[in-house]
Design a protein around this motif. Structure first.
Motif, PDB file in Angstrom:
ATOM      1  N   LYS A   9       0.825  -1.211   0.000  1.00  0.00           N
ATOM      2  CA  LYS A   9       0.000   0.000   0.000  1.00  0.00           C
ATOM      3  C   LYS A   9       0.868   1.273   0.000  1.00  0.00           C
ATOM      4  N   TYR A  49     -12.496  -2.283  -3.723  1.00  0.00           N
ATOM      5  CA  TYR A  49     -12.969  -2.387  -2.334  1.00  0.00           C
ATOM      6  C   TYR A  49     -14.496  -2.310  -2.246  1.00  0.00           C
ATOM      7  N   HIS A  52     -16.623  -3.079   0.786  1.00  0.00           N
ATOM      8  CA  HIS A  52     -16.586  -2.188   1.953  1.00  0.00           C
ATOM      9  C   HIS A  52     -17.333  -0.871   1.710  1.00  0.00           C
ATOM     10  N   PHE A  57     -15.437   3.606   7.135  1.00  0.00           N
ATOM     11  CA  PHE A  57     -14.061   3.970   6.764  1.00  0.00           C
ATOM     12  C   PHE A  57     -13.822   3.986   5.252  1.00  0.00           C
ATOM     13  N   LEU A  61     -10.460   5.153   3.293  1.00  0.00           N
ATOM     14  CA  LEU A  61      -9.670   4.065   2.693  1.00  0.00           C
ATOM     15  C   LEU A  61      -9.357   4.360   1.220  1.00  0.00           C
ATOM     16  N   ARG A  85      -1.881 -14.141   4.428  1.00  0.00           N
ATOM     17  CA  ARG A  85      -2.545 -13.389   5.503  1.00  0.00           C
ATOM     18  C   ARG A  85      -1.804 -13.572   6.835  1.00  0.00           C
ATOM     19  N   THR A  91      -5.399  -7.073  10.774  1.00  0.00           N
ATOM     20  CA  THR A  91      -5.704  -5.788  10.126  1.00  0.00           C
ATOM     21  C   THR A  91      -5.146  -4.611  10.928  1.00  0.00           C
ATOM     22  N   ARG A 102       2.503  -6.244   9.196  1.00  0.00           N
ATOM     23  CA  ARG A 102       1.710  -5.144   9.741  1.00  0.00           C
ATOM     24  C   ARG A 102       2.216  -4.714  11.115  1.00  0.00           C
ATOM     25  N   ILE A 109      -4.777   1.007  11.928  1.00  0.00           N
ATOM     26  CA  ILE A 109      -5.703   0.043  11.310  1.00  0.00           C
ATOM     27  C   ILE A 109      -5.971   0.353   9.836  1.00  0.00           C
ATOM     28  N   GLU A 110      -5.839   1.618   9.436  1.00  0.00           N
ATOM     29  CA  GLU A 110      -6.012   1.957   8.027  1.00  0.00           C
ATOM     30  C   GLU A 110      -4.690   1.834   7.261  1.00  0.00           C
ATOM     31  N   ASN A 112      -1.950   0.157   7.017  1.00  0.00           N
ATOM     32  CA  ASN A 112      -1.409  -1.108   7.518  1.00  0.00           C
ATOM     33  C   ASN A 112      -0.530  -1.847   6.508  1.00  0.00           C
ATOM     34  N   HIS A 115      -2.066  -5.536   1.634  1.00  0.00           N
ATOM     35  CA  HIS A 115      -3.382  -6.165   1.432  1.00  0.00           C
ATOM     36  C   HIS A 115      -3.198  -7.626   1.044  1.00  0.00           C
ATOM     37  N   GLY A 116      -4.142  -8.457   1.438  1.00  0.00           N
ATOM     38  CA  GLY A 116      -4.184  -9.847   0.964  1.00  0.00           C
ATOM     39  C   GLY A 116      -5.615 -10.312   0.822  1.00  0.00           C
TER      40      GLY A 116
HETATM   41  P1  ADP Z   1      -7.967  -6.748   5.748  1.00  0.00           P
HETATM   42  O1  ADP Z   1      -7.154  -5.812   4.868  1.00  0.00           O
HETATM   43  O2  ADP Z   1      -7.184  -7.251   6.922  1.00  0.00           O
HETATM   44  O3  ADP Z   1      -8.630  -7.857   4.960  1.00  0.00           O
HETATM   45  P2  ADP Z   1     -10.577  -5.447   5.836  1.00  0.00           P
HETATM   46  O4  ADP Z   1     -10.891  -6.200   4.590  1.00  0.00           O
HETATM   47  O5  ADP Z   1     -11.534  -5.545   6.964  1.00  0.00           O
HETATM   48  O6  ADP Z   1      -9.129  -5.853   6.402  1.00  0.00           O
HETATM   49  O7  ADP Z   1     -10.430  -3.898   5.508  1.00  0.00           O
HETATM   50  C1  ADP Z   1      -9.819  -3.467   4.300  1.00  0.00           C
HETATM   51  C2  ADP Z   1      -8.887  -2.310   4.629  1.00  0.00           C
HETATM   52  O8  ADP Z   1      -9.658  -1.206   5.092  1.00  0.00           O
HETATM   53  C3  ADP Z   1      -7.898  -2.578   5.769  1.00  0.00           C
HETATM   54  O9  ADP Z   1      -6.744  -3.284   5.357  1.00  0.00           O
HETATM   55  C4  ADP Z   1      -7.578  -1.171   6.216  1.00  0.00           C
HETATM   56  O10 ADP Z   1      -6.660  -0.505   5.345  1.00  0.00           O
HETATM   57  C5  ADP Z   1      -8.943  -0.501   6.105  1.00  0.00           C
HETATM   58  N1  ADP Z   1      -9.712  -0.610   7.367  1.00  0.00           N
HETATM   59  C6  ADP Z   1     -10.295  -1.712   7.883  1.00  0.00           C
HETATM   60  N2  ADP Z   1     -10.928  -1.461   9.040  1.00  0.00           N
HETATM   61  C7  ADP Z   1     -10.751  -0.126   9.265  1.00  0.00           C
HETATM   62  C8  ADP Z   1     -11.164   0.770  10.302  1.00  0.00           C
HETATM   63  N3  ADP Z   1     -11.902   0.353  11.335  1.00  0.00           N
HETATM   64  N4  ADP Z   1     -10.781   2.067  10.203  1.00  0.00           N
HETATM   65  C9  ADP Z   1     -10.055   2.511   9.148  1.00  0.00           C
HETATM   66  N5  ADP Z   1      -9.639   1.717   8.138  1.00  0.00           N
HETATM   67  C10 ADP Z   1      -9.969   0.419   8.192  1.00  0.00           C
END
Ligand code: ADP
Ligand code: MG
Length: 138
Positions: A9, A49, A52, A57, A61, A85, A91, A102, A109-110, A112, A115-116
């Motif tokens: 990222k 994405y 989501h 978020f 994001l 992962r 995350t 990570r 959390i954002e 991070n 991605h996978g």
């Molecule tokens: P992952 O990447 O571990 O599969 P998610 O699919 O839940 O996690 O979320 C996608 C991406 O969105 C995360 O990797 C992160 O960059 C962002 N994200 C997830 N949860 C949050 C949150 N609560 N606040 C801000 N950004 C978030």
């Protein structure tokens, strides 16, 4: 053999950590079968994405993922999806295990670092979203 999509990222690219991430992937025995560096458009990031889109978020994001170049990779190996992962960690970097990407390179959390894909279905969608069959070398 399973394939998964990995993204380095924008935070991780800016931090000069492309090489470290790639080393960890290869040291753990996953094979990089496709790779390119791109700057995602908002449209591309939103489409990637889409699962989501209703999350609080989402807007943040999309801004984050379009703020600079990313490295897209397809990884191949036995159980590549879950193995990648595990290498990434949880995350939220604060909750990720020691030794994960990570934990060691993520900011929050954002932001991070990586991605996978999270399932065979999403891996198929995500690899095909960014790579044509001609760009994958297995
Ligand atoms: P992952 O990447 O571990 O599969 P998610 O699919 O839940 O996690 O979320 C996608 C991406 O969105 C995360 O990797 C992160 O960059 C962002 N994200 C997830 N949860 C949050 C949150 N609560 N606040 C801000 N950004 C978030
Ligand atoms: Mg996810």
């Amino acid at each position: 053999m399973e394939k998964t999509l990995a993204i380095i990222k924008p935070d991780c690219v800016k931090g000069g950590n492309i090489g470290k991430v790639i080393s960890m992937i290869e040291e753990k025995g996953l094979k990089i079968v496709a790779v390119k560096m791109v700057e995602l458009s908002r449209k591309e990031a939103e489409g990637f994405y889409y699962v989501h889109k209703d999350k609080p978020f989402f807007e943040s994001l999309i801004s984050f993922m379009t703020e600079g170049p990313v490295v897209l990779m397809a990884l191949s190996g036995e159980n590549a999806i879950s193995r990648w992962r595990e290498i990434m960690g949880a995350t939220d970097p604060a909750k990720a295990e020691d030794g994960t990407i990570r934990k060691s390179m993520g900011t929050n959390i954002e932001r991070n670092c990586v991605h996978g894909s999270d399932s065979p279905e999403s891996a198929k969608f995500e690899v095909n979203y960014f790579f044509s069959s001609l760009e994958i070398f297995e």
